[in-house]
Scaffold this motif. Structure first.
Motif, PDB file in Angstrom:
ATOM      1  N   GLY A   1      92.403  30.709  52.361  1.00  0.00           N
ATOM      2  CA  GLY A   1      91.875  31.827  53.134  1.00  0.00           C
ATOM      3  C   GLY A   1      91.254  32.894  52.254  1.00  0.00           C
ATOM      4  N   LEU A   2      91.883  33.145  51.100  1.00  0.00           N
ATOM      5  CA  LEU A   2      91.350  34.126  50.157  1.00  0.00           C
ATOM      6  C   LEU A   2      89.977  33.688  49.636  1.00  0.00           C
ATOM      7  CD1 LEU A   2      91.706  36.669  48.368  1.00  0.00           C
ATOM      8  CD2 LEU A   2      92.924  35.208  46.731  1.00  0.00           C
ATOM      9  N   VAL A   3      89.861  32.431  49.259  1.00  0.00           N
ATOM     10  CA  VAL A   3      88.594  31.916  48.733  1.00  0.00           C
ATOM     11  C   VAL A   3      87.527  31.881  49.820  1.00  0.00           C
ATOM     12  CG1 VAL A   3      87.483  29.868  47.762  1.00  0.00           C
ATOM     13  CG2 VAL A   3      89.692  30.620  46.883  1.00  0.00           C
ATOM     14  N   ALA A   4      87.920  31.536  51.057  1.00  0.00           N
ATOM     15  CA  ALA A   4      86.973  31.548  52.168  1.00  0.00           C
ATOM     16  C   ALA A   4      86.444  32.960  52.408  1.00  0.00           C
ATOM     17  CB  ALA A   4      87.632  31.003  53.429  1.00  0.00           C
ATOM     18  N   ALA A   5      87.332  33.962  52.289  1.00  0.00           N
ATOM     19  CA  ALA A   5      86.908  35.348  52.442  1.00  0.00           C
ATOM     20  C   ALA A   5      85.947  35.749  51.327  1.00  0.00           C
ATOM     21  CB  ALA A   5      88.123  36.270  52.445  1.00  0.00           C
ATOM     22  N   ALA A   6      86.252  35.334  50.105  1.00  0.00           N
ATOM     23  CA  ALA A   6      85.381  35.653  48.977  1.00  0.00           C
ATOM     24  C   ALA A   6      83.991  35.058  49.170  1.00  0.00           C
ATOM     25  CB  ALA A   6      86.007  35.139  47.681  1.00  0.00           C
ATOM     26  N   ALA A   7      83.917  33.815  49.669  1.00  0.00           N
ATOM     27  CA  ALA A   7      82.625  33.170  49.899  1.00  0.00           C
ATOM     28  C   ALA A   7      81.851  33.876  51.006  1.00  0.00           C
ATOM     29  CB  ALA A   7      82.840  31.698  50.251  1.00  0.00           C
ATOM     30  N   ALA A   8      82.548  34.227  52.098  1.00  0.00           N
ATOM     31  CA  ALA A   8      81.877  34.861  53.229  1.00  0.00           C
ATOM     32  C   ALA A   8      81.332  36.239  52.875  1.00  0.00           C
ATOM     33  CB  ALA A   8      82.837  34.963  54.412  1.00  0.00           C
ATOM     34  N   LEU A   9      82.012  36.942  51.968  1.00  0.00           N
ATOM     35  CA  LEU A   9      81.630  38.311  51.614  1.00  0.00           C
ATOM     36  C   LEU A   9      80.919  38.398  50.272  1.00  0.00           C
ATOM     37  CD1 LEU A   9      84.898  40.103  52.795  1.00  0.00           C
ATOM     38  CD2 LEU A   9      82.706  39.981  53.985  1.00  0.00           C
ATOM     39  N   HIS A  10      80.600  37.228  49.673  1.00  0.00           N
ATOM     40  CA  HIS A  10      79.914  37.189  48.368  1.00  0.00           C
ATOM     41  C   HIS A  10      80.651  38.047  47.339  1.00  0.00           C
ATOM     42  CE1 HIS A  10      76.656  35.248  50.514  1.00  0.00           C
ATOM     43  NE2 HIS A  10      76.596  36.270  51.346  1.00  0.00           N
ATOM     44  N   ALA A  11      81.958  37.897  47.307  1.00  0.00           N
ATOM     45  CA  ALA A  11      82.786  38.744  46.447  1.00  0.00           C
ATOM     46  C   ALA A  11      82.689  38.328  44.985  1.00  0.00           C
ATOM     47  CB  ALA A  11      84.239  38.677  46.907  1.00  0.00           C
ATOM     48  N   ARG A  12      82.879  39.299  44.115  1.00  0.00           N
ATOM     49  CA  ARG A  12      82.920  39.040  42.682  1.00  0.00           C
ATOM     50  C   ARG A  12      84.343  38.859  42.176  1.00  0.00           C
ATOM     51  NH1 ARG A  12      78.584  43.192  39.816  1.00  0.00           N
ATOM     52  NH2 ARG A  12      76.707  42.472  40.920  1.00  0.00           N
ATOM     53  N   ARG A  13      85.311  39.391  42.914  1.00  0.00           N
ATOM     54  CA  ARG A  13      86.699  39.258  42.495  1.00  0.00           C
ATOM     55  C   ARG A  13      87.553  38.838  43.690  1.00  0.00           C
ATOM     56  NH1 ARG A  13      88.966  44.472  39.558  1.00  0.00           N
ATOM     57  NH2 ARG A  13      90.642  43.005  39.056  1.00  0.00           N
ATOM     58  N   ALA A  14      88.521  37.970  43.418  1.00  0.00           N
ATOM     59  CA  ALA A  14      89.514  37.564  44.415  1.00  0.00           C
ATOM     60  C   ALA A  14      90.885  37.751  43.786  1.00  0.00           C
ATOM     61  CB  ALA A  14      89.297  36.109  44.831  1.00  0.00           C
ATOM     62  N   ILE A  15      91.737  38.526  44.432  1.00  0.00           N
ATOM     63  CA  ILE A  15      93.015  38.921  43.850  1.00  0.00           C
ATOM     64  C   ILE A  15      94.151  38.571  44.805  1.00  0.00           C
ATOM     65  CG2 ILE A  15      94.395  40.850  42.962  1.00  0.00           C
ATOM     66  CD1 ILE A  15      91.719  42.362  42.529  1.00  0.00           C
ATOM     67  N   ALA A  16      95.165  37.898  44.275  1.00  0.00           N
ATOM     68  CA  ALA A  16      96.408  37.675  45.013  1.00  0.00           C
ATOM     69  C   ALA A  16      97.407  38.719  44.536  1.00  0.00           C
ATOM     70  CB  ALA A  16      96.938  36.269  44.770  1.00  0.00           C
TER      71      ALA A  16
ATOM     72  N   ARG B   1      92.584  25.258  39.828  1.00  0.00           N
ATOM     73  CA  ARG B   1      91.613  25.327  38.742  1.00  0.00           C
ATOM     74  C   ARG B   1      91.421  23.958  38.111  1.00  0.00           C
ATOM     75  NH1 ARG B   1      94.267  28.419  35.405  1.00  0.00           N
ATOM     76  NH2 ARG B   1      93.801  30.296  36.606  1.00  0.00           N
ATOM     77  N   SER B   2      92.496  23.175  37.994  1.00  0.00           N
ATOM     78  CA  SER B   2      92.383  21.852  37.379  1.00  0.00           C
ATOM     79  C   SER B   2      91.520  20.904  38.216  1.00  0.00           C
ATOM     80  CB  SER B   2      93.776  21.244  37.184  1.00  0.00           C
ATOM     81  OG  SER B   2      94.348  20.879  38.434  1.00  0.00           O
ATOM     82  N   LEU B   3      91.407  21.183  39.512  1.00  0.00           N
ATOM     83  CA  LEU B   3      90.584  20.368  40.400  1.00  0.00           C
ATOM     84  C   LEU B   3      89.228  21.003  40.686  1.00  0.00           C
ATOM     85  CD1 LEU B   3      93.336  19.363  42.985  1.00  0.00           C
ATOM     86  CD2 LEU B   3      92.400  17.957  41.146  1.00  0.00           C
ATOM     87  N   ASP B   4      88.988  22.164  40.075  1.00  0.00           N
ATOM     88  CA  ASP B   4      87.719  22.881  40.269  1.00  0.00           C
ATOM     89  C   ASP B   4      87.450  23.130  41.753  1.00  0.00           C
ATOM     90  OD1 ASP B   4      85.473  24.177  39.348  1.00  0.00           O
ATOM     91  OD2 ASP B   4      84.193  22.397  39.444  1.00  0.00           O
ATOM     92  N   LEU B   5      88.484  23.605  42.454  1.00  0.00           N
ATOM     93  CA  LEU B   5      88.364  23.801  43.895  1.00  0.00           C
ATOM     94  C   LEU B   5      87.656  25.098  44.271  1.00  0.00           C
ATOM     95  CD1 LEU B   5      91.873  22.718  45.264  1.00  0.00           C
ATOM     96  CD2 LEU B   5      89.717  21.470  45.424  1.00  0.00           C
ATOM     97  N   ASP B   6      87.810  26.123  43.441  1.00  0.00           N
ATOM     98  CA  ASP B   6      87.390  27.456  43.863  1.00  0.00           C
ATOM     99  C   ASP B   6      86.162  27.927  43.095  1.00  0.00           C
ATOM    100  OD1 ASP B   6      89.656  27.457  45.508  1.00  0.00           O
ATOM    101  OD2 ASP B   6      90.907  28.221  43.858  1.00  0.00           O
ATOM    102  N   PRO B   7      85.151  28.433  43.787  1.00  0.00           N
ATOM    103  CA  PRO B   7      83.934  28.900  43.111  1.00  0.00           C
ATOM    104  C   PRO B   7      84.100  30.229  42.400  1.00  0.00           C
ATOM    105  CG  PRO B   7      83.777  29.305  45.470  1.00  0.00           C
ATOM    106  CD  PRO B   7      85.048  28.535  45.256  1.00  0.00           C
ATOM    107  N   ILE B   8      85.238  30.890  42.609  1.00  0.00           N
ATOM    108  CA  ILE B   8      85.498  32.185  41.991  1.00  0.00           C
ATOM    109  C   ILE B   8      86.924  32.186  41.467  1.00  0.00           C
ATOM    110  CG2 ILE B   8      86.184  33.161  44.231  1.00  0.00           C
ATOM    111  CD1 ILE B   8      85.117  35.853  43.300  1.00  0.00           C
ATOM    112  N   PRO B   9      87.162  32.702  40.258  1.00  0.00           N
ATOM    113  CA  PRO B   9      88.531  32.731  39.735  1.00  0.00           C
ATOM    114  C   PRO B   9      89.440  33.600  40.602  1.00  0.00           C
ATOM    115  CG  PRO B   9      86.916  33.193  38.003  1.00  0.00           C
ATOM    116  CD  PRO B   9      86.183  33.259  39.304  1.00  0.00           C
ATOM    117  N   ILE B  10      90.678  33.187  40.730  1.00  0.00           N
ATOM    118  CA  ILE B  10      91.671  33.953  41.480  1.00  0.00           C
ATOM    119  C   ILE B  10      92.595  34.648  40.491  1.00  0.00           C
ATOM    120  CG2 ILE B  10      93.586  33.848  43.103  1.00  0.00           C
ATOM    121  CD1 ILE B  10      92.286  31.367  44.315  1.00  0.00           C
ATOM    122  N   GLU B  11      92.680  35.966  40.589  1.00  0.00           N
ATOM    123  CA  GLU B  11      93.583  36.752  39.759  1.00  0.00           C
ATOM    124  C   GLU B  11      94.909  36.935  40.504  1.00  0.00           C
ATOM    125  OE1 GLU B  11      91.644  40.460  38.584  1.00  0.00           O
ATOM    126  OE2 GLU B  11      89.746  39.568  39.257  1.00  0.00           O
TER     127      GLU B  11
END
Length: 434
Positions: free
Chosen positions: A111-126, A144-154
């Motif tokens: 859900g966090l990554v989907a939100a980042a994609a929808a809002l063109h976010a530069r940072r995603a933070i848990a 990260r090992s599967l390269d699932l997310d287009p933006i790093p999650i902090e």
């Protein structure tokens, strides 16, 4: 790591967030997650429109429409927003977010990554408590090992404080300010200027887990459960005096049915706290007729809030429970205004006098006067929630108040407390009504 990633096939029947979970032990592995739900690829095109059509509201306490919140962030910044998964859950009686972080972290991160994609976010933070930070970090490493997310999650640890999860307090913590406390009411929204001065979406982790399902299967599938006005499900932390149980209920369904309570069961309880320590008390008779909706909760003088349902057994003194919680809430204040610094202290003193004092002590009218002096006058809404907690309790437990005034403290004041104060072990049992 070697796994087969499959696209999610839309299930023919609607599942809730607890689908496939046993609750016996954490099962955060990415393989089990993908076996349960399928892989989410980059988020759904037009996700904000899908969220609008789904009717999803935020499950962190405010019950604000998710799509409306996201559009406000999108309008403030075409690119460069910050998205935050808020798992702070400073409410001691709530364990639902902790359960999700322990048992289904990948659904939250989807859900966090989907939100980042929808809002063109530069940072995603848990933003999560220290007790769950390591587990979330392991989940992030798996992704990260599967390269699932287009933006790093902090992953950032949240302070262990009641107010640490309030939206502006989250931003203050992430900006490195000295204390994670709310900004004054009226200051510009974090959706316009939040972390690093950027438009920021702060979304509760349960809400993001629901977002992950809408992103996979769409609005129409999501609306198969619940009502037209209140679609979907909600996670509840239910305590019947024996420790927390995580329950997933269908919105719009009768609350007693959701909890598996019969009229005979309800007869053994003195009252019900709905919504947590910023929520309110209702009688078992009112609870018996209450549908699981925010509108119905507000009509009863409370809120679903963070999804807390605490039933007080007959052995305890409700006034002692209220006094202890009020003192705790006074200590958890932001200390930014008179109602918080002085008003809550006076309110805690008054409740302790009523609960533990001798016969002929403080009247409930005096306690209500203090509530009125506190209510809606604070720099943030923390004092308002405490005032509602006390005011509704005085109404729900009018007989107990009168008995204390006649005879002084009752035997129940010496019983073990039911309502937790401070951090306690997260609930491990779960029930799905979805």
């Amino acid at each position: 790591m070697s796994v087969t990633l499959r696209e999610p096939a839309t299930p023919t029947t609607r599942h809730g967030l607890l689908h496939g979970l046993t609750g016996e032990a954490p099962d955060p592995a990415i393989e089990a997650h993908h076996e349960r739900w399928g892989v989410l690829r980059q988020g759904r095109v037009g996700l904000i429109d899908q969220l609008d059509a789904s009717g999803l509201a935020g499950h962190g306490g405010a019950w604000f429409p998710v799509a409306t919140k996201w559009r406000a962030v999108a309008q403030a910044s075409r690119r460069g927003a910050v998205v935050v998964a808020n798992g702070a859950e400073g409410e001691p009686a709530s364990k639902k977010d902790a359960f999700l972080l322990a048992h289904a972290p990948h659904l939250v991160l989807d859900g966090l990554v989907a939100a980042a994609a929808a809002l063109h976010a530069r940072r995603a933070i848990a933003y999560v408590p220290s007790t769950h930070a390591r587990g979330v970090e392991r989940a992030v490493a798996e992704r990260r090992s599967l390269d699932l997310d287009p933006i790093p999650i902090e992953v950032v640890e949240s302070p262990d404080a009641f107010l640490a999860g309030q939206e502006s307090a989250v931003v203050n913590a992430l900006c490195g300010r000295r204390r994670a406390v709310p900004s004054f009411v009226g200051i510009s929204s974090v959706r316009e200027q939040g972390v690093g001065g950027r438009p920021t979406l702060v979304q509760n982790v349960e809400t993001l887990a629901h977002v992950a399902l809408v992103a996979r299967f769409g609005a129409e599938w999501f609306r198969q459960l619940g009502t037209n006005r209140d679609p979907g499900t909600i996670l509840l932390t239910v305590d019947r005096g024996e420790g927390p149980v995580i329950v997933e209920g269908v919105l719009g369904s009768p609350l007693p049915d959701t909890l598996g309570l019969t009229p005979q069961d309800l007869g053994s309880y003195r009252g019900v706290l709905l919504g947590g320590y910023g929520g309110g008390w209702i009688s078992p008779e009112v609870f018996a007729k209450l549908p699981l909706t925010e509108k119905a909760a507000r009509a009863a003088g409370t809120t679903l809030g963070a999804g807390v349902v605490a039933l007080l057994p007959g052995r305890v003194c409700p006034l002692a429970e209220m006094a202890d919680v009020t003192r705790y809430m006074e200590g958890q204040g932001a200390g930014q205004c008179g109602p918080c610094v002085y008003g809550l202290a006076d309110l805690a003193d008054a409740m302790e006098h009523l609960a533990y004092g001798g016969a002929g002590g403080l009247s409930s009218d005096r306690v209500l006067e203090v509530c009125n002096l506190v209510d809606r006058r604070g720099a943030c809404r923390h004092p308002d929630g405490v005032a509602r907690f006390v005011r509704t309790g005085l109404g729900a437990f009018a007989e107990e108040v009168a008995a204390h005034q006649r005879r002084g403290a009752c035997r129940g004041t010496r019983a073990a407390r039911v309502l937790p104060i401070g951090s306690t072990t997260a609930g491990r049992r779960l029930v799905s009504r979805a």
